[in-house]
Design a protein around this motif. Structure first.
Motif, short mmCIF file in Angstrom:
data_model
loop_
_atom_site.label_atom_id
_atom_site.label_comp_id
_atom_site.label_asym_id
_atom_site.label_seq_id
_atom_site.Cartn_x
_atom_site.Cartn_y
_atom_site.Cartn_z
N LEU A 172 16.87 -9.94 3.05
CA LEU A 172 15.72 -9.17 3.53
C LEU A 172 16.10 -7.87 4.24
CD1 LEU A 172 13.72 -12.23 4.91
CD2 LEU A 172 13.21 -10.97 2.81
N VAL A 173 17.40 -7.66 4.50
CA VAL A 173 17.83 -6.54 5.35
C VAL A 173 17.56 -5.19 4.70
CG1 VAL A 173 19.86 -5.42 6.37
CG2 VAL A 173 19.51 -7.89 6.66
N ASP A 174 17.74 -5.06 3.40
CA ASP A 174 17.57 -3.76 2.75
C ASP A 174 16.13 -3.26 2.81
OD1 ASP A 174 19.07 -1.69 1.02
OD2 ASP A 174 17.31 -2.14 -0.21
N THR A 175 15.20 -4.11 3.21
CA THR A 175 13.81 -3.69 3.41
C THR A 175 13.74 -2.58 4.47
OG1 THR A 175 13.27 -6.04 3.09
CG2 THR A 175 11.46 -4.59 3.70
N ALA A 176 14.75 -2.50 5.32
CA ALA A 176 14.73 -1.54 6.43
C ALA A 176 14.45 -0.11 5.97
CB ALA A 176 16.05 -1.61 7.19
N ASN A 177 15.01 0.29 4.84
CA ASN A 177 14.84 1.67 4.40
C ASN A 177 13.41 1.98 3.98
OD1 ASN A 177 15.93 4.27 3.88
ND2 ASN A 177 15.98 3.82 1.68
N GLY A 178 12.56 0.96 3.85
CA GLY A 178 11.19 1.19 3.44
C GLY A 178 10.15 1.04 4.53
N ILE A 179 10.56 0.59 5.74
CA ILE A 179 9.54 0.34 6.76
C ILE A 179 9.32 1.53 7.68
CG2 ILE A 179 9.96 -2.15 6.75
CD1 ILE A 179 11.40 -1.79 9.47
N ALA A 180 10.25 2.50 7.67
CA ALA A 180 10.15 3.62 8.61
C ALA A 180 10.31 4.94 7.87
CB ALA A 180 11.22 3.48 9.70
N VAL A 181 9.53 5.13 6.82
CA VAL A 181 9.71 6.30 5.95
C VAL A 181 9.42 7.60 6.71
CG1 VAL A 181 9.21 4.99 3.86
CG2 VAL A 181 7.35 6.13 5.04
N ARG A 182 10.27 8.58 6.48
CA ARG A 182 10.07 9.89 7.11
C ARG A 182 9.18 10.78 6.27
NH1 ARG A 182 12.75 10.81 11.54
NH2 ARG A 182 11.88 12.91 11.44
N GLN A 183 9.19 10.59 4.93
CA GLN A 183 8.41 11.43 4.03
C GLN A 183 7.72 10.56 2.99
OE1 GLN A 183 7.88 14.71 4.31
NE2 GLN A 183 9.19 14.89 6.12
N ALA B 31 0.82 -1.21 0.00
CA ALA B 31 0.00 0.00 0.00
C ALA B 31 0.85 1.26 0.00
CB ALA B 31 -0.94 0.00 1.21
N LEU B 32 2.10 1.13 0.43
CA LEU B 32 3.03 2.26 0.48
C LEU B 32 4.04 2.24 -0.65
CD1 LEU B 32 4.12 4.73 2.08
CD2 LEU B 32 5.50 3.10 3.43
N TRP B 33 4.49 1.04 -1.03
CA TRP B 33 5.54 0.88 -2.03
C TRP B 33 5.10 -0.06 -3.14
CZ3 TRP B 33 9.82 3.78 -1.75
CH2 TRP B 33 10.25 4.26 -0.51
N PRO B 34 5.44 0.24 -4.40
CA PRO B 34 5.19 -0.70 -5.49
C PRO B 34 6.35 -1.68 -5.64
CG PRO B 34 6.09 1.33 -6.38
CD PRO B 34 5.98 1.53 -4.88
N GLY B 35 6.24 -2.56 -6.63
CA GLY B 35 7.36 -3.42 -6.98
C GLY B 35 7.17 -4.86 -6.57
N GLY B 36 7.80 -5.74 -7.36
CA GLY B 36 7.66 -7.17 -7.14
C GLY B 36 8.26 -7.65 -5.83
N TYR B 37 9.39 -7.05 -5.42
CA TYR B 37 10.00 -7.49 -4.17
C TYR B 37 9.09 -7.20 -2.98
CZ TYR B 37 12.74 -7.63 0.05
OH TYR B 37 13.16 -7.90 1.33
N ILE B 38 8.60 -5.96 -2.90
CA ILE B 38 7.74 -5.59 -1.77
C ILE B 38 6.50 -6.48 -1.72
CG2 ILE B 38 6.30 -3.76 -0.81
CD1 ILE B 38 9.32 -3.37 -0.37
N ALA B 39 5.94 -6.80 -2.90
CA ALA B 39 4.75 -7.66 -2.94
C ALA B 39 5.05 -9.08 -2.49
CB ALA B 39 4.18 -7.67 -4.37
N SER B 40 6.33 -9.47 -2.49
CA SER B 40 6.68 -10.86 -2.20
C SER B 40 6.93 -11.12 -0.72
CB SER B 40 7.95 -11.24 -2.98
OG SER B 40 9.12 -10.68 -2.37
N VAL B 41 7.05 -10.08 0.11
CA VAL B 41 7.47 -10.29 1.49
C VAL B 41 6.30 -10.21 2.46
CG1 VAL B 41 9.86 -9.59 1.14
CG2 VAL B 41 8.15 -7.85 1.70
N ASP B 42 6.45 -10.94 3.55
CA ASP B 42 5.51 -10.94 4.67
C ASP B 42 6.11 -10.04 5.75
OD1 ASP B 42 3.82 -11.44 6.80
OD2 ASP B 42 4.12 -13.61 6.81
N VAL B 43 5.45 -8.91 6.03
CA VAL B 43 5.96 -7.93 6.99
C VAL B 43 5.05 -7.91 8.21
CG1 VAL B 43 6.64 -5.53 7.35
CG2 VAL B 43 6.88 -6.57 5.08
#
Length: 272
Positions: free
Chosen positions: A194-205, A146-158
């Motif tokens: 899975l570590v690089d997901t970090a930059n997308g879970i706590a967005v400031r803007q 709902a926040l990010w597009p892309g195949g990787y984001i759609a593939s993960v369970d958060v």
């Protein structure tokens, strides 16, 4: 008759000893025809694991353990075939340095280096790690798409521990996909993927108004991660001159395993 191509169940498919083809699941969040860096990081560690498999540093009791991994992103990560070459930079019996470079065509796009350190029994002095996170099975999924597009984001369970806030989030991430089709991945490669997901879970803007991609990722591990879940206790800081830092305490289900840092280039989205 349904003639649709089957959906792949991995992030990459092997072409030959050194070349890989990304699948739709590796698709990036900033550009639809780029790769997300997270599975690339795992793939580079997987390539180093394979390189080490027949060497004395290949792991196991008395072997060397991958303890620091740094990635420098040198250019655009297109959703195209890639080649990985691995070499030993500094051989040693107790300390070793490896380098893995990803190429697209003749152009290097990522340079990774990994320090391997001797495995020694230090259980008697282990400490200072902090508390473990709540078990992921007790938490509800978050629809990150709902926040990010892309195949990787759609593939993960958060599974966030609490609702993410601007610049602050703690969450578990996992995937049901293989890193490379038909190949088992080691625990560190699967964790790092899975570590690089970090930059997308706590967005400031709002990412439709501001860009803040990372140009590197550095991971320090004080022990080898275990299990299928990667825990991210993440804080994002933006400075006033176009730079930012994403800082993460890394967890597996038994507790903290290390830290990750990402340097960000912060800029307004064109046309926003």
């Amino acid at each position: 008759m349904n003639t649709a191509a089957p959906v792949p169940d991995s992030y990459y498919e092997r072409i030959d000893e050194h070349r890989y083809r990304p699948t739709v699941h590796a698709g990036g969040a900033w550009e639809a025809d780029d790769q997300h860096f997270s599975p690339i990081g795992g793939l580079l560690v997987h390539a180093m694991d394979r390189y080490l498999a027949d060497s004395p540093a290949g792991g196991g009791d008395g072997g060397l353990v991958m303890s620091r991994i740094s990635f420098d992103i040198l250019g655009r990560l297109a959703l195209d075939e890639c080649r990985i070459e691995v070499q030993t930079i500094r051989p040693g019996r107790t300390i070793e340095l490896l380098e893995a470079v990803m190429f697209m065509g003749d152009r290097p796009v990522v340079r990774a280096r990994a320090w391997l350190l001797a495995s020694v029994d230090t259980a008697a002095v282990a400490g200072g790690c902090g508390d473990r996170l709540p078990a992921p099975e007790t938490l509800s999924p978050w629809e990150m798409s709902a926040l990010w597009p892309g195949g990787y984001i759609a593939s993960v369970d958060v599974r966030p521990v609490a609702p993410p806030q601007a610049g602050r989030a703690t969450a578990w991430v996992s995937t049901g996909l293989d890193l490379v089709a038909g190949e088992p991945s080691g625990p560190t490669a699967s964790f790092v993927a899975l570590v690089d997901t970090a930059n997308g879970i706590a967005v400031r803007q709002d990412p439709t108004k501001w860009m803040f991609p990372n140009v590197d990722l550095t991971i320090h591990l004080h022990r080898r991660p275990e299990g299928r879940w990667t825990g991210l206790d993440t804080t994002v800081t933006f400075g006033g001159t176009g730079q930012g830092v994403t800082s993460t305490v890394l967890h597996d289900v038994t507790g903290p395993v290390g830290h990750a840092q990402q340097i960000l280039t912060v800029r307004p989205m064109p046309g926003a």
